[in-house]
Design a protein around this motif. Structure first.
Motif: not given
Length: 552
Positions: A368-379, A388-396, A418-419
């Protein structure tokens, strides 16, 4: 011999002549000093002026005798009154020269509680300073505490024999401004800055803490209502096995090994912790904990608008966090940006992660984690990895780009992407695998990645891809396609997507390819015209459900 020349008439106002030594009445001659001659009328005028000044002073402050502070004079009363307002370690013998041990003088000042003012200076300490409840320490901007011996920390809020429970220890403490140099570059023993436990209502603001050894700049253990604001955490030294040690540790009262300062070890967690507008530079990890506990959570943790640069480990290590926010932070050249484990019910908005030497975001055993407007660059690892048993993760509305490996790794259930824009990563754009179920990719664009745009494989089932633009993948020219479904991946739904070959130098072999081992996948209403050099659409499975409205 006449004695009248040696006597001074008691009822005669006069002055002794400086040249002759004789007494001269004032009504006979002007009074005389080294520089001025005053008549009696002028003297009376001076006394009248002084009386007026005393009257004005009394009007300003009232009758001095009525000031309740003990003391026989105005200066004595003022001195005691100021002493009630704040204490100054200089009054107790502190030198602030960086040479002599000021521990005793500082502790004597701290024993008064109330307001403590630390003047400009370098205060060498060879004993840990204990801050009692209801204390406010205000540092001059150039006041510095310097660790001068092998002590575990510079400040704590309890003695070794104390056995506090829950949040009932020494609280209501403020530390404002100043510098704490732990000298881990010189003193190679476990040494931290501020270590507080079993307390509520703690404020640490505008403090610079630098150079701990093996442990933390600040440890908050079993505390409630903590604000750490506008502080700087600089430099870190360790014995070679403690790169993971957090600059700010949020921990629970688990055992002596976890918190070797004072007790009790009643399992109390932290609640209502806010860390904002802080700078972390060249430290181990930034904020968090490395001590898990079963069915126990630190609650209402807020990590806001901080900057993390050149870290040996995670920027934020969110273990056993519940109801947390990680918002508006910047991570540059950290081992990982954000790590979550055993955490629940969180939100991460508007974070920027660049040049991680491992993953940008790693999530495991978290729900139950929501991630909005994240930028990940050059990882150099995966942009966002969920497993590993994670769930209900929303990435927008994420931007994941130019990574050395995958854009998003999904080895879990009920994740929604999403988007998002996932581009120019060296491996697959999105990788759904290992029996991952009921994940959704909605909208956004996936393009220019080195291998497949989307790979669904290894028994992944009942996942949905809808309204996504997918093009120009296979940029490493490794016989990859835009979308590939392999190895018993079943009941996945591919609907209303637009797939194209793209105009980049390297071209995808397939728009969509489904292997023969995969069953009951659904392909509906997609525009896949001219989407691969070998095939725009190819299914080797006899059970794939398609409709003629797919554009090929």
């Amino acid at each position: 011999m006449a004695i009248e020349n040696d006597l001074i008439p008691v009822n005669t106002l006069g002055v002794q002549d400086e040249e002759t030594g004789k007494w001269i009445p004032v009504d006979a001659v002007a009074l005389r000093s080294h520089t001025d001659r005053l008549t009696i009328e002028e003297i009376l005028d001076e006394f009248s002026s002084l009386n007026n000044q005393n009257s004005s002073l009394e009007q300003s402050i009232g009758n001095i005798e009525e000031i309740p502070t003990p003391g026989n004079s105005l200066s004595e009363k003022f001195s005691k009154e100021i002493g009630q307002l704040f204490s100054n370690p200089m009054w107790y013998g502190a030198k602030g020269d960086g040479v002599r041990d000021d521990s005793k003088a500082l502790q004597n000042a701290l024993n008064n509680k109330g307001n403590i003012y630390m003047p400009k200076g370098k205060y060498l300490i060879k004993s840990t300073l204990v801050v009692l409840g209801n204390t406010r320490i205000v540092f001059h901007p150039e006041a510095e505490i310097i660790r001068g011996a092998s002590i575990y920390c510079s400040f704590t809020n309890g003695y070794p024999e104390d056995k506090f429970l829950a949040y009932e220890g020494n609280g209501n403490i403020e530390i404002l401004g100043g510098i704490i140099d732990i000298k881990g570059n010189e003193i190679k023993s476990n040494g931290g800055g501020i270590v507080f436990g079993h307390a509520r209502n703690i404020t640490i603001e505008g403090v610079t803490i630098k150079n701990p050894y093996n442990i933390h700049h600040i440890e908050i253990n079993a505390c409630e209502n903590v604000m750490i604001n506008k502080c700087s955490f600089l430099g870190y030294y360790h014995s070679g096995t403690r790169a993971f040690s957090e600059a700010i540790q949020i921990d629970l009262a688990k055992s002596y090994e976890v918190f070797p300062v004072f007790g009790s070890y009643d399992g109390t967690v932290c609640k209502n912790i806010t860390i904002k507008h802080c700078v972390f530079n060249n430290v181990g990890a930034g904020i968090g904990t490395h001590n898990p506990a079963e069915y126990t959570f630190h609650e209402n943790i807020n990590i806001l608008y901080n900057t993390f640069t050149n870290l040996l480990h995670h920027g934020v290590s969110g273990l056993i966090f519940k109801n947390f926010r990680i918002n508006g932070n910047s991570f540059l050249n950290c081992y990982r940006g954000i790590y979550l484990a055993w955490s629940y019910d969180g939100k991460m908005d508007n974070n920027v992660i660049k040049d991680s030497s491992n993953h940008g975001v790693l999530i495991r055993k978290t729900n139950k984690v929501t991630i909005n407007n994240i930028t990940v660059s050059r990882a150099k690892g995966v942009g966002i990895s969920i497993y590993e048993d994670s769930g209900t993760i929303n990435i927008n509305q994420a931007h994941i780009e130019y990574g050395k490996l995958l854009g998003i790794n999904i080895d879990c259930n009920t994740t929604t992407v999403n988007n998002c824009i996932i581009k120019y990563n060296n491996d697959n754009g999105i990788y759904i695998h290992n029996s991952a179920t009921n994940n959704k990719i909605f909208g956004g664009s996936i393009y220019g990645n080195g291998k497949h745009g989307i790979l669904i494989t290894d028994d992944a089932n009942s996942n949905q891809i809808k309204d996504v633009r997918i093009f120009a993948n296979n940029q490493l020219n490794v016989n990859a396609g835009n979308v590939i479904i392999l190895k018993n991946a079943s009941k996945n739904r591919f609907e209303s997507n637009t797939v194209r070959i793209g105009d980049m130098d390297k071209k995808p072999l397939y728009g969509l390819f489904i292997a023969g081992t995969c069953t009951d996948n659904i392909v509906l209403i997609n525009d896949m015209k001219n989407s691969g050099t070998s095939y725009s659409y190819q299914s080797d499975s006899t059970s794939t459900v398609t409709q003629a409205v797919n554009i090929l």
